[in-house]
Write a protein that holds these residues in place. Structure first.
Motif, PDB file in Angstrom:
ATOM      1  N   UNK A  28       0.842  -1.210   0.000  1.00  0.00           N
ATOM      2  CA  UNK A  28       0.000   0.000   0.000  1.00  0.00           C
ATOM      3  C   UNK A  28       0.870   1.249   0.000  1.00  0.00           C
ATOM      4  N   UNK A  29       1.969   1.213   0.726  1.00  0.00           N
ATOM      5  CA  UNK A  29       2.895   2.351   0.743  1.00  0.00           C
ATOM      6  C   UNK A  29       3.431   2.603  -0.662  1.00  0.00           C
ATOM      7  N   UNK A  30       3.778   1.541  -1.375  1.00  0.00           N
ATOM      8  CA  UNK A  30       4.236   1.688  -2.759  1.00  0.00           C
ATOM      9  C   UNK A  30       3.106   2.156  -3.670  1.00  0.00           C
ATOM     10  N   UNK A  31       1.873   1.690  -3.412  1.00  0.00           N
ATOM     11  CA  UNK A  31       0.720   2.147  -4.187  1.00  0.00           C
ATOM     12  C   UNK A  31       0.579   3.669  -4.084  1.00  0.00           C
ATOM     13  N   UNK A  32       0.808   4.182  -2.892  1.00  0.00           N
ATOM     14  CA  UNK A  32       0.761   5.633  -2.672  1.00  0.00           C
ATOM     15  C   UNK A  32       2.055   6.326  -3.108  1.00  0.00           C
ATOM     16  N   UNK A  33       2.935   5.570  -3.753  1.00  0.00           N
ATOM     17  CA  UNK A  33       4.232   6.069  -4.244  1.00  0.00           C
ATOM     18  C   UNK A  33       5.045   6.717  -3.129  1.00  0.00           C
ATOM     19  N   UNK A  34       4.879   6.168  -1.946  1.00  0.00           N
ATOM     20  CA  UNK A  34       5.616   6.602  -0.752  1.00  0.00           C
ATOM     21  C   UNK A  34       5.409   8.075  -0.443  1.00  0.00           C
ATOM     22  N   UNK A  35       4.291   8.627  -0.905  1.00  0.00           N
ATOM     23  CA  UNK A  35       3.967  10.038  -0.654  1.00  0.00           C
ATOM     24  C   UNK A  35       3.192  10.216   0.643  1.00  0.00           C
ATOM     25  N   UNK A  36       2.965   9.136   1.323  1.00  0.00           N
ATOM     26  CA  UNK A  36       2.257   9.147   2.595  1.00  0.00           C
ATOM     27  C   UNK A  36       3.187   8.508   3.617  1.00  0.00           C
ATOM     28  N   UNK A  37       3.095   8.949   4.817  1.00  0.00           N
ATOM     29  CA  UNK A  37       3.971   8.373   5.851  1.00  0.00           C
ATOM     30  C   UNK A  37       3.584   6.922   6.102  1.00  0.00           C
ATOM     31  N   UNK A  38       4.577   6.073   6.239  1.00  0.00           N
ATOM     32  CA  UNK A  38       4.341   4.659   6.521  1.00  0.00           C
ATOM     33  C   UNK A  38       3.532   4.491   7.808  1.00  0.00           C
ATOM     34  N   UNK A  39       3.781   5.330   8.776  1.00  0.00           N
ATOM     35  CA  UNK A  39       3.036   5.280  10.042  1.00  0.00           C
ATOM     36  C   UNK A  39       1.547   5.512   9.824  1.00  0.00           C
ATOM     37  N   UNK A  40       1.208   6.357   8.861  1.00  0.00           N
ATOM     38  CA  UNK A  40      -0.202   6.618   8.560  1.00  0.00           C
ATOM     39  C   UNK A  40      -0.897   5.360   8.064  1.00  0.00           C
ATOM     40  N   UNK A  41      -0.195   4.583   7.276  1.00  0.00           N
ATOM     41  CA  UNK A  41      -0.760   3.333   6.779  1.00  0.00           C
ATOM     42  C   UNK A  41      -0.921   2.341   7.923  1.00  0.00           C
ATOM     43  N   UNK A  42       0.123   2.209   8.728  1.00  0.00           N
ATOM     44  CA  UNK A  42       0.077   1.269   9.844  1.00  0.00           C
ATOM     45  C   UNK A  42      -1.058   1.628  10.803  1.00  0.00           C
ATOM     46  N   UNK A  44      -3.771   3.129  10.033  1.00  0.00           N
ATOM     47  CA  UNK A  44      -5.069   3.081   9.360  1.00  0.00           C
ATOM     48  C   UNK A  44      -5.609   4.426   8.946  1.00  0.00           C
ATOM     49  N   UNK A  45      -4.752   5.415   8.818  1.00  0.00           N
ATOM     50  CA  UNK A  45      -5.199   6.746   8.404  1.00  0.00           C
ATOM     51  C   UNK A  45      -5.181   6.871   6.878  1.00  0.00           C
ATOM     52  N   UNK A  46      -5.873   5.923   6.232  1.00  0.00           N
ATOM     53  CA  UNK A  46      -6.086   5.926   4.781  1.00  0.00           C
ATOM     54  C   UNK A  46      -7.539   5.532   4.565  1.00  0.00           C
ATOM     55  N   UNK A  47      -7.977   5.559   3.338  1.00  0.00           N
ATOM     56  CA  UNK A  47      -9.367   5.177   3.056  1.00  0.00           C
ATOM     57  C   UNK A  47      -9.615   3.692   3.291  1.00  0.00           C
ATOM     58  N   UNK A  48      -8.542   2.902   3.454  1.00  0.00           N
ATOM     59  CA  UNK A  48      -8.685   1.471   3.648  1.00  0.00           C
ATOM     60  C   UNK A  48      -8.764   1.065   5.114  1.00  0.00           C
ATOM     61  N   UNK A  49      -8.379   1.939   6.038  1.00  0.00           N
ATOM     62  CA  UNK A  49      -8.339   1.571   7.446  1.00  0.00           C
ATOM     63  C   UNK A  49      -7.144   0.680   7.728  1.00  0.00           C
ATOM     64  N   UNK A  50      -7.183  -0.030   8.843  1.00  0.00           N
ATOM     65  CA  UNK A  50      -6.055  -0.901   9.179  1.00  0.00           C
ATOM     66  C   UNK A  50      -6.250  -2.283   8.577  1.00  0.00           C
ATOM     67  N   UNK A  51      -5.135  -2.964   8.416  1.00  0.00           N
ATOM     68  CA  UNK A  51      -5.157  -4.340   7.911  1.00  0.00           C
ATOM     69  C   UNK A  51      -5.991  -5.211   8.846  1.00  0.00           C
ATOM     70  N   UNK A  52      -5.737  -5.116  10.139  1.00  0.00           N
ATOM     71  CA  UNK A  52      -6.437  -5.988  11.089  1.00  0.00           C
ATOM     72  C   UNK A  52      -7.930  -5.681  11.158  1.00  0.00           C
ATOM     73  N   UNK A  53      -8.318  -4.417  11.041  1.00  0.00           N
ATOM     74  CA  UNK A  53      -9.749  -4.079  11.049  1.00  0.00           C
ATOM     75  C   UNK A  53     -10.441  -4.693   9.836  1.00  0.00           C
ATOM     76  N   UNK A  54      -9.753  -4.694   8.701  1.00  0.00           N
ATOM     77  CA  UNK A  54     -10.328  -5.270   7.488  1.00  0.00           C
ATOM     78  C   UNK A  54     -10.521  -6.776   7.647  1.00  0.00           C
ATOM     79  N   UNK A  55      -9.485  -7.456   8.149  1.00  0.00           N
ATOM     80  CA  UNK A  55      -9.581  -8.903   8.357  1.00  0.00           C
ATOM     81  C   UNK A  55     -10.685  -9.210   9.375  1.00  0.00           C
ATOM     82  N   UNK A  56     -10.737  -8.451  10.447  1.00  0.00           N
ATOM     83  CA  UNK A  56     -11.771  -8.675  11.462  1.00  0.00           C
ATOM     84  C   UNK A  56     -13.176  -8.417  10.920  1.00  0.00           C
ATOM     85  N   UNK A  57     -13.323  -7.417  10.066  1.00  0.00           N
ATOM     86  CA  UNK A  57     -14.640  -7.123   9.496  1.00  0.00           C
ATOM     87  C   UNK A  57     -15.119  -8.257   8.598  1.00  0.00           C
TER      88      UNK A  57
END
Length: 91
Positions: A28-42, A44-57
């Protein structure tokens, strides 16, 4: 059949492909071309939320009518193809 990264909205039949969370985060970080902080992805501060929230949902191990596939398993066995969705889930 549709492909989505969204959260489930019903209990219709689905194929859920799970990927190691670390690899998914890097992808996902590469998808955003590293223009977003990696911490933001971890965090869940993206339109996708966190990885674990998605799996849990999706809860693919408990959700009815859901085939769970691991991305890493499919990648390791590229010459093989999964059965057609029609064979797995007849209409």
């Amino acid at each position: 059949m549709i492909k989505t990264h969204k959260y489930p909205s019903d209990t219709k039949r689905a194929i859920y492909v799970i990927r190691d969370g670390r690899a998914a985060t890097a992808s996902l970080w590469n998808f955003y071309r590293r223009r977003i902080r990696l911490e933001s992805i971890i965090e869940g501060r993206t339109s996708f939320g966190t990885w674990s929230a998605h799996v849990n949902a999706w809860n693919p191990t408990e959700r009815p009518n859901t085939l769970l596939l691991r991305y890493e398993d499919m990648e390791a066995d590229l010459p093989a193809r999964p059965a057609s969705p029609q064979r797995i889930y007849p209409p």
